[in-house]
Design a protein around this motif. Structure first.
Motif, PDB file in Angstrom:
ATOM      1  N   LEU A 172      10.379  16.246  -9.844  1.00 19.93           N
ATOM      2  CA  LEU A 172       9.319  15.266  -9.627  1.00 19.93           C
ATOM      3  C   LEU A 172       9.212  14.891  -8.154  1.00 19.93           C
ATOM      4  CD1 LEU A 172       7.207  13.382 -10.906  1.00 19.93           C
ATOM      5  CD2 LEU A 172       9.048  11.693 -11.224  1.00 19.93           C
ATOM      6  N   CYS A 173      10.348  14.712  -7.518  1.00 19.17           N
ATOM      7  CA  CYS A 173      10.374  14.341  -6.098  1.00 19.17           C
ATOM      8  C   CYS A 173       9.696  15.394  -5.226  1.00 19.17           C
ATOM      9  CB  CYS A 173      11.821  14.133  -5.651  1.00 19.17           C
ATOM     10  SG  CYS A 173      12.026  13.608  -3.938  1.00 19.17           S
ATOM     11  N   LEU A 174      10.035  16.653  -5.468  1.00 19.71           N
ATOM     12  CA  LEU A 174       9.476  17.737  -4.655  1.00 19.71           C
ATOM     13  C   LEU A 174       8.008  17.987  -4.983  1.00 19.71           C
ATOM     14  CD1 LEU A 174      12.490  20.233  -4.751  1.00 19.71           C
ATOM     15  CD2 LEU A 174      11.874  18.620  -2.932  1.00 19.71           C
ATOM     16  N   THR A 175       7.666  17.924  -6.246  1.00 21.85           N
ATOM     17  CA  THR A 175       6.279  18.147  -6.657  1.00 21.85           C
ATOM     18  C   THR A 175       5.353  17.082  -6.076  1.00 21.85           C
ATOM     19  OG1 THR A 175       6.998  19.178  -8.725  1.00 21.85           O
ATOM     20  CG2 THR A 175       4.731  18.372  -8.644  1.00 21.85           C
ATOM     21  N   GLU A 176       5.802  15.851  -6.090  1.00 21.62           N
ATOM     22  CA  GLU A 176       4.979  14.735  -5.604  1.00 21.62           C
ATOM     23  C   GLU A 176       5.118  14.506  -4.102  1.00 21.62           C
ATOM     24  OE1 GLU A 176       2.805  12.969  -7.253  1.00 21.62           O
ATOM     25  OE2 GLU A 176       3.164  13.853  -9.233  1.00 21.62           O
ATOM     26  N   GLN A 177       5.986  15.282  -3.454  1.00 24.47           N
ATOM     27  CA  GLN A 177       6.199  15.191  -2.000  1.00 24.47           C
ATOM     28  C   GLN A 177       6.572  13.759  -1.571  1.00 24.47           C
ATOM     29  OE1 GLN A 177       2.415  16.994  -0.666  1.00 24.47           O
ATOM     30  NE2 GLN A 177       3.620  18.788  -0.057  1.00 24.47           N
ATOM     31  N   CYS A 178       7.540  13.204  -2.265  1.00 27.51           N
ATOM     32  CA  CYS A 178       7.995  11.852  -1.942  1.00 27.51           C
ATOM     33  C   CYS A 178       8.839  11.867  -0.671  1.00 27.51           C
ATOM     34  CB  CYS A 178       8.804  11.281  -3.103  1.00 27.51           C
ATOM     35  SG  CYS A 178       7.856  11.123  -4.639  1.00 27.51           S
ATOM     36  N   ASP A 179       8.691  10.833   0.138  1.00 23.10           N
ATOM     37  CA  ASP A 179       9.461  10.772   1.391  1.00 23.10           C
ATOM     38  C   ASP A 179      10.421   9.585   1.443  1.00 23.10           C
ATOM     39  OD1 ASP A 179       7.537   8.825   1.687  1.00 23.10           O
ATOM     40  OD2 ASP A 179       6.534   9.771   3.394  1.00 23.10           O
ATOM     41  N   VAL A 180      10.483   8.792   0.377  1.00 20.57           N
ATOM     42  CA  VAL A 180      11.448   7.703   0.250  1.00 20.57           C
ATOM     43  C   VAL A 180      11.870   7.631  -1.217  1.00 20.57           C
ATOM     44  CG1 VAL A 180      11.942   5.259   0.633  1.00 20.57           C
ATOM     45  CG2 VAL A 180      10.206   6.385   2.011  1.00 20.57           C
ATOM     46  N   ILE A 181      13.127   7.319  -1.453  1.00 22.26           N
ATOM     47  CA  ILE A 181      13.612   7.104  -2.819  1.00 22.26           C
ATOM     48  C   ILE A 181      14.101   5.672  -2.935  1.00 22.26           C
ATOM     49  CG2 ILE A 181      15.313   7.761  -4.567  1.00 22.26           C
ATOM     50  CD1 ILE A 181      15.317  10.565  -3.404  1.00 22.26           C
ATOM     51  N   ALA A 192      22.125  11.753  -5.436  1.00 26.65           N
ATOM     52  CA  ALA A 192      22.170  13.204  -5.624  1.00 26.65           C
ATOM     53  C   ALA A 192      20.817  13.831  -5.324  1.00 26.65           C
ATOM     54  CB  ALA A 192      22.605  13.530  -7.050  1.00 26.65           C
ATOM     55  N   VAL A 193      19.742  13.220  -5.814  1.00 27.10           N
ATOM     56  CA  VAL A 193      18.403  13.750  -5.569  1.00 27.10           C
ATOM     57  C   VAL A 193      18.080  13.732  -4.079  1.00 27.10           C
ATOM     58  CG1 VAL A 193      15.934  13.376  -5.969  1.00 27.10           C
ATOM     59  CG2 VAL A 193      17.554  13.114  -7.857  1.00 27.10           C
ATOM     60  N   ALA A 194      18.434  12.637  -3.408  1.00 27.79           N
ATOM     61  CA  ALA A 194      18.125  12.507  -1.977  1.00 27.79           C
ATOM     62  C   ALA A 194      18.758  13.619  -1.151  1.00 27.79           C
ATOM     63  CB  ALA A 194      18.599  11.145  -1.478  1.00 27.79           C
ATOM     64  N   VAL A 195      19.991  13.985  -1.486  1.00 27.82           N
ATOM     65  CA  VAL A 195      20.708  15.021  -0.731  1.00 27.82           C
ATOM     66  C   VAL A 195      20.205  16.421  -1.090  1.00 27.82           C
ATOM     67  CG1 VAL A 195      22.958  16.138  -0.419  1.00 27.82           C
ATOM     68  CG2 VAL A 195      22.771  13.650  -0.310  1.00 27.82           C
ATOM     69  N   ASP A 223       0.810  -1.223   0.000  1.00 30.86           N
ATOM     70  CA  ASP A 223       0.000   0.000   0.000  1.00 30.86           C
ATOM     71  C   ASP A 223       0.841   1.269   0.000  1.00 30.86           C
ATOM     72  OD1 ASP A 223      -2.484  -1.383   0.039  1.00 30.86           O
ATOM     73  OD2 ASP A 223      -2.267  -1.705   2.205  1.00 30.86           O
ATOM     74  N   VAL A 224       1.963   1.210  -0.716  1.00 30.55           N
ATOM     75  CA  VAL A 224       2.848   2.370  -0.858  1.00 30.55           C
ATOM     76  C   VAL A 224       2.627   2.964  -2.248  1.00 30.55           C
ATOM     77  CG1 VAL A 224       5.235   3.155  -0.970  1.00 30.55           C
ATOM     78  CG2 VAL A 224       4.569   1.425   0.721  1.00 30.55           C
ATOM     79  N   SER A 225       2.326   4.256  -2.312  1.00 29.66           N
ATOM     80  CA  SER A 225       2.178   4.907  -3.613  1.00 29.66           C
ATOM     81  C   SER A 225       3.555   5.204  -4.192  1.00 29.66           C
ATOM     82  CB  SER A 225       1.354   6.180  -3.498  1.00 29.66           C
ATOM     83  OG  SER A 225       1.978   7.105  -2.626  1.00 29.66           O
ATOM     84  N   CYS A 226       3.634   5.253  -5.531  1.00 28.85           N
ATOM     85  CA  CYS A 226       4.930   5.355  -6.184  1.00 28.85           C
ATOM     86  C   CYS A 226       4.820   6.156  -7.463  1.00 28.85           C
ATOM     87  CB  CYS A 226       5.449   3.946  -6.494  1.00 28.85           C
ATOM     88  SG  CYS A 226       6.969   3.868  -7.451  1.00 28.85           S
ATOM     89  N   VAL A 227       5.779   7.071  -7.670  1.00 27.33           N
ATOM     90  CA  VAL A 227       5.952   7.734  -8.962  1.00 27.33           C
ATOM     91  C   VAL A 227       7.355   7.393  -9.447  1.00 27.33           C
ATOM     92  CG1 VAL A 227       4.327   9.606  -8.512  1.00 27.33           C
ATOM     93  CG2 VAL A 227       6.727   9.876  -7.858  1.00 27.33           C
ATOM     94  N   SER A 228       7.507   7.274 -10.756  1.00 29.60           N
ATOM     95  CA  SER A 228       8.784   6.793 -11.294  1.00 29.60           C
ATOM     96  C   SER A 228       9.425   7.812 -12.222  1.00 29.60           C
ATOM     97  CB  SER A 228       8.574   5.477 -12.051  1.00 29.60           C
ATOM     98  OG  SER A 228       8.107   4.462 -11.178  1.00 29.60           O
ATOM     99  N   TYR A 229      10.736   7.951 -12.072  1.00 25.40           N
ATOM    100  CA  TYR A 229      11.551   8.723 -13.011  1.00 25.40           C
ATOM    101  C   TYR A 229      12.470   7.724 -13.700  1.00 25.40           C
ATOM    102  CZ  TYR A 229      14.938  11.903 -15.028  1.00 25.40           C
ATOM    103  OH  TYR A 229      15.750  12.570 -15.923  1.00 25.40           O
ATOM    104  N   LEU A 230      12.327   7.576 -15.017  1.00 26.64           N
ATOM    105  CA  LEU A 230      12.999   6.496 -15.735  1.00 26.64           C
ATOM    106  C   LEU A 230      13.913   6.986 -16.844  1.00 26.64           C
ATOM    107  CD1 LEU A 230       9.919   4.091 -16.060  1.00 26.64           C
ATOM    108  CD2 LEU A 230      11.619   4.196 -14.219  1.00 26.64           C
ATOM    109  N   ASP A 231      14.371   8.222 -16.773  1.00 26.44           N
ATOM    110  CA  ASP A 231      15.150   8.799 -17.870  1.00 26.44           C
ATOM    111  C   ASP A 231      16.642   8.898 -17.597  1.00 26.44           C
ATOM    112  OD1 ASP A 231      13.031   9.047 -19.629  1.00 26.44           O
ATOM    113  OD2 ASP A 231      12.417  10.979 -18.799  1.00 26.44           O
TER     114      ASP A 231
END
Length: 400
Positions: free
Chosen positions: A83-92, A106-109, A59-67
């Motif tokens: 994408l991470c900030l727009t979707e308010q993701c809290d795990v990568i 790099a994105v996480a930091v 039951d974890v929602s997920c958006v993907s960056y595949l480029d």
């Protein structure tokens, strides 16, 4: 060894067949919405879908960056970060080779500390906030990025590969499932396997080596020399894939705590300027750099020789150092590693940028960890030597 040393690694590390099953449980311990960073190849062969299904079951929602592609750039980081900030993701979750994992680091930091990823090169920007939790899942046995505190991102404005090292880039969790590496084609198996061998050898001979890294490096070298050819010739051999996956992780742990040396320092400019995959550019350089380094690392290279050719342990250290170099040259031949000329790097363009390459190599800091620290001109000379390097082992040298 005097004083004390520090050794860092993710907590925890899951490894072995079907360890991917741990993904869902690990994600929910950190958050509720995942940014999955991967590439189109992982999407095509089904690894992305497999991870998305596990997350769905938890039951974890997920958006993907595949480029992400074979050489992650600052442009990829900016797109994935948006994408991470727009979707308010809290795990990568990073799924793929070292490029995907480096991009995710790099994105996480940057997501929590702001700015441009290049701001963090050379410790120029303070990392005050904890990065977004990162779970790294390698699908190749090569970079060891799942257990390192290093990310390598290309600055597209200056054509420089930025090697950025900080404890904040260390993933929170590593999942090393050799089943995911079975789909790796032979050329990629060769490139990533030689990359892992570079990590292990450089960590072992590094001026910053320590007992823990030395043991891990030697174990990795032995496994790679015994199993890489098998994995290259028969990708379905799960035993060879598992041995390589563990060796790659060991090599990653070794070099992230002891640093790489001259091979990696010279390799990054080749990748940045000529877009040669990282593992291949390392392989193009490894035997020649070891020849250059030999006089300052005879004992270390001899120890490696005893590991990979125990039947020759009675030889002198200098003879065993030659054995080591020739065994590596033979491995490169067996894996069809090209030199720069064979790869297709234009000789005129190469001559135009070779001094920039040497400057960028020295600026990375890695050559300073080599047993024999090169000058700018020595690096230029090495680049020329490697351009049309012959990997064939002379019949007049010790080969066994």
């Amino acid at each position: 060894m005097t004083g004390f040393s520090e050794f860092r690694m993710p907590n925890p590390v899951f490894y072995g067949q079907n360890s991917l099953t741990q993904l869902g449980e690990q994600v929910v311990a950190y958050g509720k919405k995942v940014l999955l960073i991967s590439d189109r190849i992982m999407e095509k062969i089904g690894h992305v879908k497999k991870c998305e299904k596990i997350l769905e079951d938890y039951d974890v929602s997920c958006v993907s960056y595949l480029d992400v592609n074979t050489e992650p750039t600052d442009l990829h980081i900016n797109e994935a970060l948006h994408l991470c900030l727009t979707e308010q993701c809290d795990v990568i979750v990073a799924v793929g080779g070292g490029s995907c994992i480096d991009a995710a680091k790099a994105v996480a930091v940057v997501a929590t500390n702001g700015g441009y990823i290049g701001d963090y090169m050379g410790g120029n920007s303070t990392i005050k906030e904890h990065p977004i939790p990162l779970i790294a899942i390698p699908t190749t046995a090569g970079t060891g990025s799942e257990v390192t505190n290093v990310t390598v991102i290309t600055n597209t404005t200056e054509d420089i590969k930025m090697m950025i090292k900080h404890p904040a880039f260390l993933p929170n969790v590593a999942i090393v499932d050799p089943v995911l590496t079975i789909s790796t084609p032979p050329p990629v198996t060769a490139a990533t396997g030689i990359d892992a061998l570079c990590h292990a050898i450089e960590a072992y001979i590094s001026r910053l080596s320590q007992p823990l890294t030395e043991d891990l490096a030697l174990s990795a070298i032995e496994a790679i020399m015994n199993h890489l050819r098998v994995a290259y010739k028969d990708g379905e051999d799960l035993n060879a894939r598992q041995k390589m996956a563990i060796a790659s992780m060991q090599a990653g742990l070794a070099f992230t705590n002891a640093s790489v040396t001259l091979v990696h320092g010279m390799s990054r400019p080749i990748g940045a300027l000529f877009h040669v995959p990282h593992g291949i550019s390392n392989a193009m350089l490894l035997p020649a750099v070891l020849e250059f380094t030999k006089e300052s690392a005879i004992d270390a290279l001899a120890t490696i020789g005893r590991i990979i050719s125990p039947e020759l342990k009675a030889l002198t250290n200098e003879e065993l150092a030659d054995v080591t170099i020739n065994k590596i040259k033979q491995l490169c031949c067996d894996l069809n590693i090209p030199n720069m000329k064979t790869w297709g790097i234009d000789a005129h363009k190469f001559q135009q940028v070779v001094h920039k390459m040497a400057t960028d190599a020295l600026a990375s800091g890695s050559p300073a960890n080599n047993p024999k620290v090169p000058s700018h001109q020595e690096i230029v000379d090495l680049y020329y030597y490697c351009y049309d390097y012959d990997f064939l082992v002379s019949k007049n040298t010790i080969q066994s």
